[in-house]
Design a protein around this motif. Structure first.
Motif, PDB file in Angstrom:
ATOM      1  N   GLU A  51       1.887   6.667  12.827  1.00 15.27           N
ATOM      2  CA  GLU A  51       0.658   7.332  12.378  1.00 15.27           C
ATOM      3  C   GLU A  51      -0.023   6.515  11.282  1.00 15.27           C
ATOM      4  OE1 GLU A  51       1.549  11.320  11.193  1.00 15.27           O
ATOM      5  OE2 GLU A  51       2.457  11.803  13.125  1.00 15.27           O
ATOM      6  N   ALA A  52       0.771   6.010  10.351  1.00 10.68           N
ATOM      7  CA  ALA A  52       0.206   5.196   9.278  1.00 10.68           C
ATOM      8  C   ALA A  52      -0.424   3.933   9.843  1.00 10.68           C
ATOM      9  CB  ALA A  52       1.280   4.842   8.259  1.00 10.68           C
ATOM     10  N   ALA A  53       0.256   3.290  10.786  1.00 10.31           N
ATOM     11  CA  ALA A  53      -0.273   2.067  11.391  1.00 10.31           C
ATOM     12  C   ALA A  53      -1.592   2.349  12.098  1.00 10.31           C
ATOM     13  CB  ALA A  53       0.742   1.480  12.363  1.00 10.31           C
ATOM     14  N   ALA A  54      -1.676   3.462  12.805  1.00  8.45           N
ATOM     15  CA  ALA A  54      -2.917   3.806  13.499  1.00  8.45           C
ATOM     16  C   ALA A  54      -4.043   4.064  12.503  1.00  8.45           C
ATOM     17  CB  ALA A  54      -2.702   5.023  14.386  1.00  8.45           C
TER      18      ALA A  54
ATOM     19  N   GLN B 192       0.509  -8.658   5.639  1.00 10.32           N
ATOM     20  CA  GLN B 192       1.333  -9.607   4.893  1.00 10.32           C
ATOM     21  C   GLN B 192       2.369  -8.800   4.126  1.00 10.32           C
ATOM     22  OE1 GLN B 192      -1.014 -12.159   2.432  1.00 10.32           O
ATOM     23  NE2 GLN B 192      -2.399 -12.707   4.075  1.00 10.32           N
ATOM     24  N   GLU B 193       3.613  -9.203   4.222  1.00  8.24           N
ATOM     25  CA  GLU B 193       4.688  -8.481   3.547  1.00  8.24           C
ATOM     26  C   GLU B 193       5.041  -9.160   2.232  1.00  8.24           C
ATOM     27  OE1 GLU B 193       8.095  -7.256   5.961  1.00  8.24           O
ATOM     28  OE2 GLU B 193       6.971  -8.080   7.665  1.00  8.24           O
ATOM     29  N   TYR B 194       5.231  -8.361   1.204  1.00 10.25           N
ATOM     30  CA  TYR B 194       5.679  -8.823  -0.096  1.00 10.25           C
ATOM     31  C   TYR B 194       6.886  -7.977  -0.499  1.00 10.25           C
ATOM     32  CZ  TYR B 194       1.183 -11.150  -0.242  1.00 10.25           C
ATOM     33  OH  TYR B 194       0.113 -11.934   0.055  1.00 10.25           O
ATOM     34  N   PRO B 195       8.089  -8.441  -0.185  1.00  9.27           N
ATOM     35  CA  PRO B 195       9.279  -7.655  -0.551  1.00  9.27           C
ATOM     36  C   PRO B 195       9.381  -7.513  -2.072  1.00  9.27           C
ATOM     37  CG  PRO B 195       9.858  -9.460   0.924  1.00  9.27           C
ATOM     38  CD  PRO B 195       8.439  -9.666   0.509  1.00  9.27           C
ATOM     39  N   VAL B 196       9.670  -6.323  -2.514  1.00  5.90           N
ATOM     40  CA  VAL B 196       9.829  -6.036  -3.942  1.00  5.90           C
ATOM     41  C   VAL B 196      11.243  -5.506  -4.141  1.00  5.90           C
ATOM     42  CG1 VAL B 196       8.997  -4.659  -5.882  1.00  5.90           C
ATOM     43  CG2 VAL B 196       7.384  -5.490  -4.155  1.00  5.90           C
ATOM     44  N   PRO B 197      12.045  -6.170  -4.984  1.00  6.93           N
ATOM     45  CA  PRO B 197      13.403  -5.691  -5.201  1.00  6.93           C
ATOM     46  C   PRO B 197      13.399  -4.363  -5.952  1.00  6.93           C
ATOM     47  CG  PRO B 197      12.919  -7.501  -6.695  1.00  6.93           C
ATOM     48  CD  PRO B 197      11.735  -7.356  -5.781  1.00  6.93           C
ATOM     49  N   PRO B 198      14.474  -3.601  -5.847  1.00  9.35           N
ATOM     50  CA  PRO B 198      14.556  -2.342  -6.591  1.00  9.35           C
ATOM     51  C   PRO B 198      14.513  -2.595  -8.090  1.00  9.35           C
ATOM     52  CG  PRO B 198      16.431  -2.595  -5.086  1.00  9.35           C
ATOM     53  CD  PRO B 198      15.649  -3.853  -5.041  1.00  9.35           C
ATOM     54  N   LEU B 199      13.977  -1.644  -8.817  1.00 12.80           N
ATOM     55  CA  LEU B 199      13.967  -1.746 -10.276  1.00 12.80           C
ATOM     56  C   LEU B 199      15.381  -1.544 -10.803  1.00 12.80           C
ATOM     57  CD1 LEU B 199      10.800   0.357 -11.096  1.00 12.80           C
ATOM     58  CD2 LEU B 199      11.011  -2.121 -11.081  1.00 12.80           C
TER      59      LEU B 199
ATOM     60  N   PHE C 268      -2.712   2.756  -0.467  1.00 15.93           N
ATOM     61  CA  PHE C 268      -1.941   3.785   0.213  1.00 15.93           C
ATOM     62  C   PHE C 268      -0.549   3.830  -0.396  1.00 15.93           C
ATOM     63  CE2 PHE C 268      -4.972   3.164   3.601  1.00 15.93           C
ATOM     64  CZ  PHE C 268      -4.990   4.368   4.284  1.00 15.93           C
ATOM     65  N   GLY C 269      -0.058   4.992  -0.679  1.00 21.50           N
ATOM     66  CA  GLY C 269       1.343   5.190  -1.021  1.00 21.50           C
ATOM     67  C   GLY C 269       1.929   6.024   0.099  1.00 21.50           C
ATOM     68  N   ALA C 270       2.703   5.428   0.964  1.00 20.63           N
ATOM     69  CA  ALA C 270       3.179   6.132   2.154  1.00 20.63           C
ATOM     70  C   ALA C 270       4.438   6.937   1.840  1.00 20.63           C
ATOM     71  CB  ALA C 270       3.456   5.138   3.279  1.00 20.63           C
ATOM     72  N   PRO C 271       4.347   8.267   1.860  1.00 27.52           N
ATOM     73  CA  PRO C 271       5.550   9.057   1.648  1.00 27.52           C
ATOM     74  C   PRO C 271       6.528   8.873   2.800  1.00 27.52           C
ATOM     75  CG  PRO C 271       3.704  10.464   2.249  1.00 27.52           C
ATOM     76  CD  PRO C 271       3.171   9.073   2.094  1.00 27.52           C
TER      77      PRO C 271
ATOM     78  N   LEU D  67      -6.685  -3.576   1.822  1.00 31.70           N
ATOM     79  CA  LEU D  67      -5.738  -2.476   1.700  1.00 31.70           C
ATOM     80  C   LEU D  67      -4.466  -2.933   1.022  1.00 31.70           C
ATOM     81  CD1 LEU D  67      -5.979  -0.930   5.286  1.00 31.70           C
ATOM     82  CD2 LEU D  67      -7.013  -0.063   3.194  1.00 31.70           C
ATOM     83  N   LEU D  68      -3.901  -2.047   0.221  1.00 35.93           N
ATOM     84  CA  LEU D  68      -2.562  -2.231  -0.325  1.00 35.93           C
ATOM     85  C   LEU D  68      -1.774  -1.009   0.109  1.00 35.93           C
ATOM     86  CD1 LEU D  68      -0.421  -3.572  -2.118  1.00 35.93           C
ATOM     87  CD2 LEU D  68      -1.386  -2.279  -4.034  1.00 35.93           C
ATOM     88  N   VAL D  69      -0.750  -1.234   0.928  1.00 35.48           N
ATOM     89  CA  VAL D  69       0.054  -0.138   1.465  1.00 35.48           C
ATOM     90  C   VAL D  69       1.488  -0.330   1.019  1.00 35.48           C
ATOM     91  CG1 VAL D  69       0.840   1.025   3.567  1.00 35.48           C
ATOM     92  CG2 VAL D  69      -1.445   0.012   3.493  1.00 35.48           C
ATOM     93  N   THR D  70       2.062   0.705   0.408  1.00 34.45           N
ATOM     94  CA  THR D  70       3.470   0.634   0.038  1.00 34.45           C
ATOM     95  C   THR D  70       4.280   1.328   1.118  1.00 34.45           C
ATOM     96  OG1 THR D  70       3.363   2.681  -1.246  1.00 34.45           O
ATOM     97  CG2 THR D  70       2.925   0.622  -2.418  1.00 34.45           C
TER      98      THR D  70
END
Length: 71
Positions: free
Chosen positions: A25-28, A56-63, A15-18, A42-45
């Motif tokens: 809604e996304a959680a549901a 599980q959260e995986y924080p990703v720093p900004p590029l 999922f790429g959540a805009p 699932l992989l949800v951004t």
């Protein structure tokens, strides 16, 4: 969303959540998919956690932008 079958009884979805997508809604949607397909991965951004069971959260720093002097 991209859904891929990974074998008998299994699958994976990405999922790429805009930003316009409401987190509730996304959680549901995610919770419904996981309840219907227990072997689904699932992989949800998202900028915010969905607070879904098993999340599980995986924080990703900004590029970083490259240094123009080294281009």
């Amino acid at each position: 969303m991209i859904l891929v079958e990974t074998g008998p009884g299994g699958g994976a979805a990405v999922f790429g959540a805009p930003r316009a997508l409401v987190r509730a809604e996304a959680a549901a949607d995610v919770a419904g998919l996981l309840a219907s397909c227990p072997n689904l991965d699932l992989l949800v951004t998202s900028r915010e956690p969905l607070h879904v069971t098993g999340e599980q959260e995986y924080p990703v720093p900004p590029l970083r932008l490259p240094d123009p002097a080294h281009l």
